[in-house]
Scaffold this motif. Structure first.
Motif, PDB file in Angstrom:
ATOM      1  N   LEU A 311     -43.071   2.050  15.513  1.00 52.89           N
ATOM      2  CA  LEU A 311     -41.818   2.764  14.897  1.00 52.89           C
ATOM      3  C   LEU A 311     -40.864   1.928  14.314  1.00 52.89           C
ATOM      4  CD1 LEU A 311     -39.585   5.154  15.197  1.00 52.89           C
ATOM      5  CD2 LEU A 311     -39.046   4.308  17.444  1.00 52.89           C
ATOM      6  N   PRO A 312     -40.967   2.188  13.168  1.00 55.29           N
ATOM      7  CA  PRO A 312     -40.043   0.980  12.287  1.00 55.29           C
ATOM      8  C   PRO A 312     -38.330   1.138  12.784  1.00 55.29           C
ATOM      9  CG  PRO A 312     -41.309   2.496  10.838  1.00 55.29           C
ATOM     10  CD  PRO A 312     -41.461   3.063  12.300  1.00 55.29           C
ATOM     11  N   SER A 313     -38.086   0.091  12.923  1.00 57.97           N
ATOM     12  CA  SER A 313     -36.561  -0.126  13.469  1.00 57.97           C
ATOM     13  C   SER A 313     -35.481   0.694  12.670  1.00 57.97           C
ATOM     14  CB  SER A 313     -36.288  -1.520  13.726  1.00 57.97           C
ATOM     15  OG  SER A 313     -36.219  -2.342  12.501  1.00 57.97           O
ATOM     16  N   ALA A 314     -35.792   0.330  11.037  1.00 61.19           N
ATOM     17  CA  ALA A 314     -34.877   1.147  10.377  1.00 61.19           C
ATOM     18  C   ALA A 314     -34.808   2.606  10.402  1.00 61.19           C
ATOM     19  CB  ALA A 314     -35.108   0.496   8.904  1.00 61.19           C
ATOM     20  N   THR A 315     -35.832   3.218  11.013  1.00 58.49           N
ATOM     21  CA  THR A 315     -36.133   4.718  11.071  1.00 58.49           C
ATOM     22  C   THR A 315     -35.461   4.860  12.072  1.00 58.49           C
ATOM     23  OG1 THR A 315     -38.333   4.714  10.015  1.00 58.49           O
ATOM     24  CG2 THR A 315     -37.926   6.609  11.469  1.00 58.49           C
ATOM     25  N   PHE A 316     -35.424   4.248  13.313  1.00 49.29           N
ATOM     26  CA  PHE A 316     -34.809   4.671  14.608  1.00 49.29           C
ATOM     27  C   PHE A 316     -33.367   4.532  14.545  1.00 49.29           C
ATOM     28  CE2 PHE A 316     -32.846   3.294  18.742  1.00 49.29           C
ATOM     29  CZ  PHE A 316     -33.414   4.348  19.406  1.00 49.29           C
ATOM     30  N   GLN A 317     -32.898   3.300  13.393  1.00 49.92           N
ATOM     31  CA  GLN A 317     -31.491   2.971  13.539  1.00 49.92           C
ATOM     32  C   GLN A 317     -30.795   4.463  12.891  1.00 49.92           C
ATOM     33  OE1 GLN A 317     -30.116   1.933  10.210  1.00 49.92           O
ATOM     34  NE2 GLN A 317     -27.955   1.413  10.711  1.00 49.92           N
ATOM     35  N   ARG A 318     -31.596   4.845  11.767  1.00 53.33           N
ATOM     36  CA  ARG A 318     -31.096   5.833  10.813  1.00 53.33           C
ATOM     37  C   ARG A 318     -30.848   7.129  11.638  1.00 53.33           C
ATOM     38  NH1 ARG A 318     -33.855   9.031   8.373  1.00 53.33           N
ATOM     39  NH2 ARG A 318     -35.621   7.752   8.208  1.00 53.33           N
ATOM     40  N   ARG A 319     -32.201   7.437  12.352  1.00 47.31           N
ATOM     41  CA  ARG A 319     -31.828   8.453  13.263  1.00 47.31           C
ATOM     42  C   ARG A 319     -31.015   8.604  14.338  1.00 47.31           C
ATOM     43  NH1 ARG A 319     -37.740  11.333  14.103  1.00 47.31           N
ATOM     44  NH2 ARG A 319     -36.373  12.973  15.228  1.00 47.31           N
ATOM     45  N   ALA A 320     -30.923   7.213  14.811  1.00 45.89           N
ATOM     46  CA  ALA A 320     -29.843   7.440  16.042  1.00 45.89           C
ATOM     47  C   ALA A 320     -28.429   7.479  15.396  1.00 45.89           C
ATOM     48  CB  ALA A 320     -29.812   5.533  16.607  1.00 45.89           C
ATOM     49  N   LEU A 321     -27.988   7.117  14.056  1.00 43.15           N
ATOM     50  CA  LEU A 321     -26.747   7.208  13.542  1.00 43.15           C
ATOM     51  C   LEU A 321     -26.603   8.710  13.218  1.00 43.15           C
ATOM     52  CD1 LEU A 321     -24.605   5.825  12.579  1.00 43.15           C
ATOM     53  CD2 LEU A 321     -25.684   5.292  10.120  1.00 43.15           C
ATOM     54  N   GLU A 322     -27.780   9.256  12.470  1.00 36.27           N
ATOM     55  CA  GLU A 322     -27.681  10.695  11.947  1.00 36.27           C
ATOM     56  C   GLU A 322     -27.632  11.808  12.936  1.00 36.27           C
ATOM     57  OE1 GLU A 322     -30.177  10.678   8.528  1.00 36.27           O
ATOM     58  OE2 GLU A 322     -28.983   9.156   7.492  1.00 36.27           O
ATOM     59  N   GLU A 323     -28.488  11.565  13.876  1.00 34.08           N
ATOM     60  CA  GLU A 323     -28.713  12.673  14.903  1.00 34.08           C
ATOM     61  C   GLU A 323     -27.859  12.666  15.914  1.00 34.08           C
ATOM     62  OE1 GLU A 323     -33.083  12.560  15.799  1.00 34.08           O
ATOM     63  OE2 GLU A 323     -33.249  12.474  13.343  1.00 34.08           O
ATOM     64  N   GLU A 324     -27.541  11.268  16.729  1.00 36.07           N
ATOM     65  CA  GLU A 324     -26.864  10.943  17.693  1.00 36.07           C
ATOM     66  C   GLU A 324     -25.599  10.263  17.467  1.00 36.07           C
ATOM     67  OE1 GLU A 324     -27.122  12.519  20.704  1.00 36.07           O
ATOM     68  OE2 GLU A 324     -29.212  13.362  19.962  1.00 36.07           O
ATOM     69  N   GLY A 325     -25.248   9.857  16.199  1.00 34.38           N
ATOM     70  CA  GLY A 325     -23.933   9.251  15.973  1.00 34.38           C
ATOM     71  C   GLY A 325     -23.783   7.993  16.504  1.00 34.38           C
ATOM     72  N   VAL A 326     -24.721   7.238  16.849  1.00 36.62           N
ATOM     73  CA  VAL A 326     -24.740   5.846  17.494  1.00 36.62           C
ATOM     74  C   VAL A 326     -25.137   4.820  16.524  1.00 36.62           C
ATOM     75  CG1 VAL A 326     -25.630   4.213  19.467  1.00 36.62           C
ATOM     76  CG2 VAL A 326     -25.434   6.762  19.864  1.00 36.62           C
ATOM     77  N   VAL A 327     -24.094   3.881  16.137  1.00 36.98           N
ATOM     78  CA  VAL A 327     -24.316   2.842  15.415  1.00 36.98           C
ATOM     79  C   VAL A 327     -25.029   1.719  16.276  1.00 36.98           C
ATOM     80  CG1 VAL A 327     -23.307   1.237  13.869  1.00 36.98           C
ATOM     81  CG2 VAL A 327     -22.259   3.454  13.915  1.00 36.98           C
ATOM     82  N   THR A 328     -26.117   1.215  15.778  1.00 37.03           N
ATOM     83  CA  THR A 328     -26.928   0.026  16.220  1.00 37.03           C
ATOM     84  C   THR A 328     -27.440  -0.841  14.775  1.00 37.03           C
ATOM     85  OG1 THR A 328     -28.987   1.218  15.954  1.00 37.03           O
ATOM     86  CG2 THR A 328     -27.943   1.370  18.143  1.00 37.03           C
ATOM     87  N   VAL A 329     -27.893  -2.078  15.228  1.00 36.37           N
ATOM     88  CA  VAL A 329     -28.568  -2.651  14.120  1.00 36.37           C
ATOM     89  C   VAL A 329     -29.961  -2.677  14.165  1.00 36.37           C
ATOM     90  CG1 VAL A 329     -28.267  -4.840  12.823  1.00 36.37           C
ATOM     91  CG2 VAL A 329     -26.325  -4.338  13.942  1.00 36.37           C
ATOM     92  N   PRO A 330     -30.561  -2.198  13.281  1.00 38.50           N
ATOM     93  CA  PRO A 330     -32.120  -2.495  13.266  1.00 38.50           C
ATOM     94  C   PRO A 330     -32.763  -3.844  13.191  1.00 38.50           C
ATOM     95  CG  PRO A 330     -31.294  -1.795  10.815  1.00 38.50           C
ATOM     96  CD  PRO A 330     -30.216  -2.144  11.848  1.00 38.50           C
ATOM     97  N   GLY A 331     -33.545  -4.401  13.891  1.00 36.30           N
ATOM     98  CA  GLY A 331     -34.249  -5.661  13.936  1.00 36.30           C
ATOM     99  C   GLY A 331     -34.542  -6.095  12.514  1.00 36.30           C
TER     100      GLY A 331
END
Ligand SMILES: Cc1ncc(COP(=O)(O)O)c(C=O)c1O
Length: 367
Positions: A311-331
């Motif tokens: 699971l690419p970290s950028a994919t997870f980060q983008r989905r966390a942001l767009e689907e759940e409104g959570v800002v994280t930083v991808p590895g």
């Protein structure tokens, strides 16, 4: 990281309840002593003059006194210590002070590239406990390396360095005539009895290291832009010569505030750390219940969370942001070696962290 403020603004404008655990920039108030000293100093017209590189002598003296009290490190506040506009500034300018064209620096890239140097990327991975093992560098790279940046307790991995690691790293750098830039802004944010050292506690380090400290993280003063570098007079003078061309010193009223908080640094830090610890201990079980497997950090305000294989970290980060409104930083934002992880900063109140963990769990379940 640089794109996050604009993205976040767009989501908030769209009415999304954003939880930002991206930047290492806590929501906690700075120490009252800092605010009061700043307010008083700002009314004194003398404080509005240029600070120049000398800066406020009382700040230099307070920083030197802290180094001696906390780590047993003695340095001359006027020749072996230099005030900075936040440690990032000094970290970048040290590369300009020390590198010639073609010299190698082992990360960070920014200052190195601006200085005409050549960055050598090294991936911090679980294999080495996230330690930068200089023995693994190709001999041809070592020969050209002038500067190595070390940051423990580490952002983003939250790893800490053992004394044995620091001893062999200092010995290596002395053998190869390499300067260590020891980036130490998280030395007070430690848990469970762990006490972070100064590089200068390692025998021989004074010969080869410059250490960077910051008020940003310890005292929740990121926006104030205040830190310092300490080290051998020749290295500090080289940094000061570069800074002469690019800045004229941090606002004297801010330096006055720094001089007011540093005598109480350890006590103030304990109070902030208690809050970060509470946040860490509240969020970790919820993350684990959601299927994540983060280690318990012994330092810093970060959780470095592994993602499922593939699971690419950028994919997870983008989905966390767009689907759940959570800002994280991808590895991957920290370099290729960070792939497979994402970073959470413990920078919002506990109930929001718990909610963020639950929302991230939904993303994990959906990917
Ligand atoms: C490891 C590390 N060094 C330096 C800095 C820069 O801190 P400042 O410029 O605010 O002192 C940061 C900020 O996130 C950091 O994580």
């Amino acid at each position: 990281m640089a794109e996050i403020p604009a993205l976040k603004r767009r989501l908030i404008q769209e009415g999304i309840d954003v939880i930002d655990v991206g930047a290492g920039d806590a929501d906690l108030a700075p120490p009252r002593a800092a605010v009061e000293a700043l307010a008083r100093a700002a009314r004194d017209p003398a404080m509005s003059r240029y600070a120049f590189q000398l800066g406020l002598p009382a700040f230099r003296e307070a920083a030197a006194a802290y180094l001696q009290r906390r780590f047993g490190v003695r340095c001359d506040p006027f020749t072996e210590l230099h005030p900075l506009l936040g440690s990032k500034e000094g970290i970048a300018h040290l590369a300009m002070a020390l590198l010639d064209g073609g010299d190698v620096a082992v990360v960070p890239e920014g200052g190195t590239v601006l200085a005409g140097g050549e960055p050598y990327r090294y991936a911090l991975t679980p294999r080495s406990g996230f330690l930068l093992e200089l023995e693994e560098l190709p001999p041809e790279v070592v020969r050209r390396t002038r500067l190595v940046y070390l940051n423990y307790p580490n952002n983003p991995t939250a790893a800490v360095a053992t004394r044995e690691y620091l001893e062999r790293t200092v010995a290596f750098c002395r053998r190869h005539d390499i300067v260590i830039a020891y980036d130490n802004p998280y030395c007070e944010i430690t848990y469970d009895g762990y006490v972070a050292p100064s590089i200068f506690e390692t025998p021989g380090a004074w010969e080869c290291a410059v250490e960077f400290h910051s008020l940003s993280k310890t005292f929740c003063m990121t926006g104030w832009r205040l830190g310092w570098a300490a080290g051998r007079a020749e290295l500090i003078a080289a940094l000061g010569r570069v800074k002469n061309y690019v800045d004229t010193g941090a606002f004297l009223a801010v330096q006055t505030a720094g001089a007011a908080v540093l005598p109480q640094a350890e006590q103030l830090a304990r109070e902030y750390v208690a809050q970060f610890r509470e946040r860490r201990d509240a969020m970790l079980p919820v993350l684990r219940a959601q299927g994540f497997e983060p280690e318990t950090p012994r330092a810093t305000m970060y959780l470095w969370v592994p993602l499922p294989e593939g699971l690419p970290s950028a994919t997870f980060q983008r989905r966390a942001l767009e689907e759940e409104g959570v800002v994280t930083v991808p590895g991957s934002g920290f370099g290729a070696g960070g792939e497979g992880f994402f970073r959470i900063a413990l920078t919002v109140a506990t109930p929001r962290l718990v909610e963020a963990a639950e929302r991230l769990g939904k993303v994990l379940a959906a990917v």
